[in-house]
Design an enzyme around this catalytic site. Structure first.
Site, mmCIF file in Angstrom:
data_model
loop_
_atom_site.group_PDB
_atom_site.id
_atom_site.type_symbol
_atom_site.label_atom_id
_atom_site.label_comp_id
_atom_site.label_asym_id
_atom_site.label_seq_id
_atom_site.Cartn_x
_atom_site.Cartn_y
_atom_site.Cartn_z
ATOM 1 N N ARG A 61 8.680 23.278 -10.128
ATOM 2 C CA ARG A 61 9.823 22.672 -10.722
ATOM 3 C C ARG A 61 11.328 23.514 -11.007
ATOM 4 N NH1 ARG A 61 9.274 22.142 -15.661
ATOM 5 N NH2 ARG A 61 7.288 23.257 -15.714
ATOM 6 N N LYS A 202 6.566 14.896 -14.119
ATOM 7 C CA LYS A 202 7.001 15.450 -15.467
ATOM 8 C C LYS A 202 8.313 14.781 -15.833
ATOM 9 C CE LYS A 202 4.272 18.828 -16.934
ATOM 10 N NZ LYS A 202 3.059 19.140 -16.129
ATOM 11 N N HIS A 221 1.041 17.943 -23.997
ATOM 12 C CA HIS A 221 0.850 18.682 -22.646
ATOM 13 C C HIS A 221 -0.598 19.192 -22.788
ATOM 14 C CE1 HIS A 221 1.976 21.823 -19.640
ATOM 15 N NE2 HIS A 221 1.606 20.843 -19.060
ATOM 16 N N SER A 239 1.417 26.324 -18.326
ATOM 17 C CA SER A 239 1.114 26.349 -16.965
ATOM 18 C C SER A 239 0.173 27.548 -16.448
ATOM 19 C CB SER A 239 2.193 26.435 -15.874
ATOM 20 O OG SER A 239 1.791 26.488 -14.473
ATOM 21 N N LYS A 243 -5.833 24.229 -18.304
ATOM 22 C CA LYS A 243 -6.024 22.847 -18.538
ATOM 23 C C LYS A 243 -6.960 22.105 -17.276
ATOM 24 C CE LYS A 243 -1.718 21.967 -18.766
ATOM 25 N NZ LYS A 243 -1.349 23.257 -18.535
ATOM 26 N N THR A 244 -6.492 22.240 -16.458
ATOM 27 C CA THR A 244 -7.189 21.636 -15.123
ATOM 28 C C THR A 244 -8.662 22.106 -15.177
ATOM 29 O OG1 THR A 244 -5.100 20.865 -14.231
ATOM 30 C CG2 THR A 244 -6.853 20.890 -12.935
ATOM 31 N N ASP A 258 -3.624 16.848 -17.759
ATOM 32 C CA ASP A 258 -2.346 17.376 -18.092
ATOM 33 C C ASP A 258 -1.654 16.775 -19.181
ATOM 34 O OD1 ASP A 258 -0.646 19.343 -17.194
ATOM 35 O OD2 ASP A 258 0.874 17.833 -16.807
ATOM 36 N N ARG A 323 -0.919 23.497 -4.812
ATOM 37 C CA ARG A 323 -1.476 22.456 -5.551
ATOM 38 C C ARG A 323 -2.348 21.574 -4.483
ATOM 39 N NH1 ARG A 323 -0.391 22.269 -11.276
ATOM 40 N NH2 ARG A 323 1.153 23.963 -11.704
HETATM 41 P P1 ATP Z 1 -0.662 23.335 -14.954
HETATM 42 O O1 ATP Z 1 0.210 22.897 -16.087
HETATM 43 O O2 ATP Z 1 0.463 24.246 -14.198
HETATM 44 O O3 ATP Z 1 -1.314 22.284 -14.342
HETATM 45 P P2 ATP Z 1 -3.308 24.604 -15.782
HETATM 46 O O4 ATP Z 1 -3.209 24.791 -17.249
HETATM 47 O O5 ATP Z 1 -3.979 23.261 -15.537
HETATM 48 O O6 ATP Z 1 -1.545 24.616 -15.302
HETATM 49 P P3 ATP Z 1 -5.093 25.761 -14.224
HETATM 50 O O7 ATP Z 1 -4.538 24.822 -13.019
HETATM 51 O O8 ATP Z 1 -6.348 25.289 -14.818
HETATM 52 O O9 ATP Z 1 -3.961 25.894 -14.981
HETATM 53 O O10 ATP Z 1 -5.019 26.923 -13.668
HETATM 54 C C1 ATP Z 1 -5.846 28.160 -14.058
HETATM 55 C C2 ATP Z 1 -5.964 29.066 -13.048
HETATM 56 O O11 ATP Z 1 -6.473 30.293 -13.725
HETATM 57 C C3 ATP Z 1 -6.971 28.584 -12.020
HETATM 58 O O12 ATP Z 1 -6.495 29.225 -10.795
HETATM 59 C C4 ATP Z 1 -8.115 29.310 -12.387
HETATM 60 O O13 ATP Z 1 -9.030 29.485 -11.231
HETATM 61 C C5 ATP Z 1 -7.672 30.784 -12.798
HETATM 62 N N1 ATP Z 1 -8.622 31.417 -13.845
HETATM 63 C C6 ATP Z 1 -9.304 32.556 -13.779
HETATM 64 N N2 ATP Z 1 -9.919 32.891 -14.903
HETATM 65 C C7 ATP Z 1 -9.983 31.999 -15.751
HETATM 66 C C8 ATP Z 1 -10.479 31.586 -17.159
HETATM 67 N N3 ATP Z 1 -11.487 32.513 -17.554
HETATM 68 N N4 ATP Z 1 -10.507 30.340 -17.359
HETATM 69 C C9 ATP Z 1 -9.533 29.464 -16.993
HETATM 70 N N5 ATP Z 1 -8.770 29.599 -15.731
HETATM 71 C C10 ATP Z 1 -9.190 30.949 -15.036
HETATM 72 MN MN MN Z 2 -3.157 21.516 -14.501
#
Ligand code: ATP
Ligand code: MN
Length: 534
Positions: A61, A202, A221, A239, A243-244, A258, A323
């Protein structure tokens, strides 16, 4: 541009009587059609395994190019700090006029969709895009109306996104040639210069974040899921904090990954799809998300295909921010309707690259306010030579770029919801342990899941907690399935002096960041600040 002969040119009317002349409009195109169009327009290719794979000029973004039109209402209600930068109505009107002229005679894609699964709080959106792949992204990510709803669809908000239209900063009053302008009075967002599809979602997220607090709904969020007995959990975080990843838990039904709203009766997803980071995705640790990178209908952004046309998730040569965007029903275990009851647990996720925050701790109401307003995570050091230190990020409400109102307004609303519901609040460090980035290692997803599941199941209710001296966080002394030396971060570091020094450093950063909020919160909240002198 090649224009399909099958679509006759017509004047397309937006809101306020605005028109795009002689446009070739694809109205609510489906997946097959959009694959064909995206490929015909050279936006991407179909991967051997099924997904539409695209490359974009921007791979993330552009928060500094987003502006909010200042009018009598936004002037009063927007917090004009940080990412919320005002722009004059004339800048918007002028750019919109130019865009409408630019779009004349062009092929455009229109999706009529909802943002919000709760009919009482959703907004009807008309998403007009130049790129076919954006239209597929929107189809996947927003809430798709039923056939019945589509018949009488009345768009309230319009998004016009034309990446090939670039602003001239000197003439148009933007920062760069890229712009995302939000106009609450006209209920429009116009965007140009960037092909990053995440701006579409977003942008509308920011709109809901502005509108909902006025109705007593807390916009968040966060991701959300629900256990077998109906207990809802929320996972806030910036980010990359998980979360995901963590909301797609095989033992719990996914509500969304999200953006959610918390009403008087429960939570609802803003979206109809998920947008997962897929760099280095491990098929064993994250089977559900991995599968989406192989499915027809998925959009893969900036993922490199190998010689056989198969996605290579370990290739970050275009960006680390690769992504997968897919409709939520690509995940097997989902909650029908993407709504749930009042949350029982609220989890704040942080990826602490300093490796000093505990993997799991329990927060008091004051600590919750403190952590929510601080919104901490840390970035790992870049590739720049000689830079070995992680960089802290403090982003209010775990989402400063999308929150138009004062952080205190969101914090008070969340505190009220948590108080009324009696939800328990946890801080989870999904980042480093045993040392900072480069010395320790990232917490295993298995351990993080075990910690979270223990918290959500109530197993920790009778466990003894110990308060750490630096961050004043209550750490459980035992958690089933997790080795005890993992629980207290100081135990995980071989060099205790190094731990203490790093913890003090981070504690000072927390305090430094919070200075600007101290005058606006209760004494009990400032009392819960980290203590570098412990
Ligand atoms: P966004 O807001 O950008 O969507 P997000 O909070 O959804 O971000 P994720 O997409 O879940 O974040 O990314 C977490 C990344 O960290 C993933 O690539 C995941 O494989 C990695 N990771 C490594 N260790 C961990 C852990 N202990 N818990 C969660 N994620 C982990
Ligand atoms: Mn996410």
């Amino acid at each position: 541009m090649t224009t399909p002969d099958s679509i006759p040119a017509q004047d397309f009317t937006l809101n306020d009587g605005l028109t795009i002349k002689n446009a070739h409009i694809h109205l609510n195109p489906g997946v097959d059609e959009l694959y064909n169009d995206a490929i015909r327009l050279g936006e991407g290719v179909k991967a051997a395994t099924g997904p539409l794979t695209v490359r974009t000029n921007k791979t993330g973004r552009s928060p500094k190019d987003r502006f909010i039109v200042e009018d009598a209402e936004t002037k009063e209600n927007v917090w004009w700090e940080g990412f919320n930068v005002p722009i004059g109505a004339s800048v918007f009107d002028n750019l919109l006029e130019k865009m409408l002229a630019y779009a004349e005679g062009k092929e455009l894609f229109v999706q009529q969709v909802y943002a919000g699964t709760d009919p009482a709080h959703r907004i009807a959106c008309q998403m007009i895009t130049e790129m076919a792949y954006h239209s597929l992204f929107i189809h996947n990510m927003f809430v798709r109306p039923s056939a019945e709803e589509r018949k009488n669809f009345q768009a309230e908000w319009t998004v016009l996104n034309i990446p090939s239209f670039k602003a001239d900063p000197a003439v148009d009053g933007t920062r760069t040639d890229t712009f995302i302008l939000v106009n609450f009075g006209k209920k429009m967002i116009i965007a140009g210069g960037t092909q990053y599809a995440g701006e579409n979602k977003k942008g509308i997220f920011g709109v809901l974040n502005y509108l909902l607090p006025a109705k007593g709904v807390m916009p968040m969020h966060c991701s959300a899921n629900v256990g077998e007995d109906g207990d809802v959990a929320l996972f806030f975080g910036l980010s990359g904090t998980g979360k995901t990843t963590l909301s797609a838990d095989p033992s719990r039904k996914l509500i969304g990954d999200d953006e959610h709203g918390w009403t008087d009766t429960g939570v609802f997803n803003f979206e109809g799809g998920c947008y997962a980071k897929v760099i280095n995705l491990n098929a064993e640790a994250e089977p559900a998300i991995y599968q989406t990178t192989r499915n027809y209908g998925t959009v893969l952004e900036n993922v490199v295909l190998d010689a056989s046309g198969t996605p290579d998730l370990n290739d970050g040569s275009l960006t680390e921010n690769t992504r997968s965007a897919y409709p939520i029903d690509q995940i097997a275990n989902i909650q029908p309707g993407s709504v749930g009851g009042i949350p029982k647990n609220v989890v704040f996720l942080t990826a602490d690259a300093f490796g000093v925050l505990p993997p799991l701790s329990r927060l008091t109401p004051e600590q919750m306010m403190y952590q929510f307003i601080s919104g901490f995570t840390a970035k790992i050091p870049g590739t720049e030579q000689g830079v070995t230190e992680p960089t802290p990020t403090f982003s209010t409400c775990f989402g400063a770029p999308f929150m138009p109102r004062h952080p205190g307004e969101y914090a008070r609303l969340l505190a009220q919801k948590v108080k009324e519901s009696g939800a328990k609040v946890w801080l989870v460090n999904t980042g480093w342990t045993g040392g900072k980035y480069g010395e320790g290692h990232r917490m295993s997803i298995k351990h993080t899941r075990a910690l979270i599941n223990a918290a959500l199941s109530g197993e920790l209710d009778d466990v003894e907690f110990k308060r750490d001296p630096f961050f004043h966080l209550d750490i459980p002394t035992q958690v089933p399935g997790v080795p005890s030396e993992v629980l207290n971060p100081r135990d995980a570091w071989a060099d205790k002096d190094a731990y203490d020094e790093t913890a003090r450093k981070l504690a000072r950063m927390f305090r430094e960041n919070f200075r600007r909020f101290e005058s606006g919160v209760d004494q009990a909240v400032t009392d819960s600040m980290p203590n570098p002198d412990a």
